[in-house]
Design an enzyme around this catalytic site. Structure first.
Site, PDB file in Angstrom:
ATOM      1  CB  ALA A 116      -1.057  -0.147   1.181  1.00 11.10           C
ATOM      2  CG  ASP A 117       0.077   4.206  -2.802  1.00  8.08           C
ATOM      3  OD1 ASP A 117      -1.092   4.338  -2.111  1.00  8.08           O
ATOM      4  OD2 ASP A 117       0.182   4.439  -3.886  1.00  8.08           O
ATOM      5  CB  SER A 118       0.708   7.898   1.368  1.00  7.44           C
ATOM      6  OG  SER A 118       1.931   7.872   1.866  1.00  7.44           O
TER       7      SER A 118
ATOM      8  CG  ASN B 295      -3.077   1.944  -2.079  1.00  8.10           C
ATOM      9  OD1 ASN B 295      -2.046   1.658  -2.347  1.00  8.10           O
ATOM     10  ND2 ASN B 295      -3.984   2.210  -2.963  1.00  8.10           N
ATOM     11  CB  ILE B 296      -2.924   4.292   4.161  1.00  2.12           C
ATOM     12  CG1 ILE B 296      -1.670   3.127   4.107  1.00  2.12           C
ATOM     13  CG2 ILE B 296      -3.073   4.475   5.706  1.00  2.12           C
ATOM     14  CD1 ILE B 296      -0.193   3.224   4.736  1.00  2.12           C
TER      15      ILE B 296
END
Length: 76
Positions: A32-34, A36-37
């Site tokens: 996950a990237d930022s 996605n979070i």
């Protein structure tokens, strides 16, 4: 609660739900990237009618962190 977070993450990240475990690191293990979070937390906020403070958001590293926070909030 774990199963709900697992389903959301698997769908959002387009991965098999079995890859999402309690000790999975959201960025490192699940990819996950930022964004996605942020999307994950917005979905949780919408689904459960809560607001997650930014200082808590910064501490979420594992799936367990997210589940523990939701358990603390008595989300069901």
């Amino acid at each position: 609660m774990f199963e709900e977070v697992q389903k959301i993450l698997a769908k959002q990240l387009r991965i098999d739900a079995s890859k999402v475990q309690m000790d999975s690191r959201i960025k490192e293990d699940l990819g996950a990237d930022s964004l996605n979070i942020l999307q994950l937390l917005m979905k949780i906020e919408d689904d459960y009618g809560i607001m997650i403070p930014d200082e808590k958001l910064a501490r979420f590293e594992t799936v367990r962190d997210v589940v523990a926070y939701l358990d603390e909030q008595k989300i069901r």
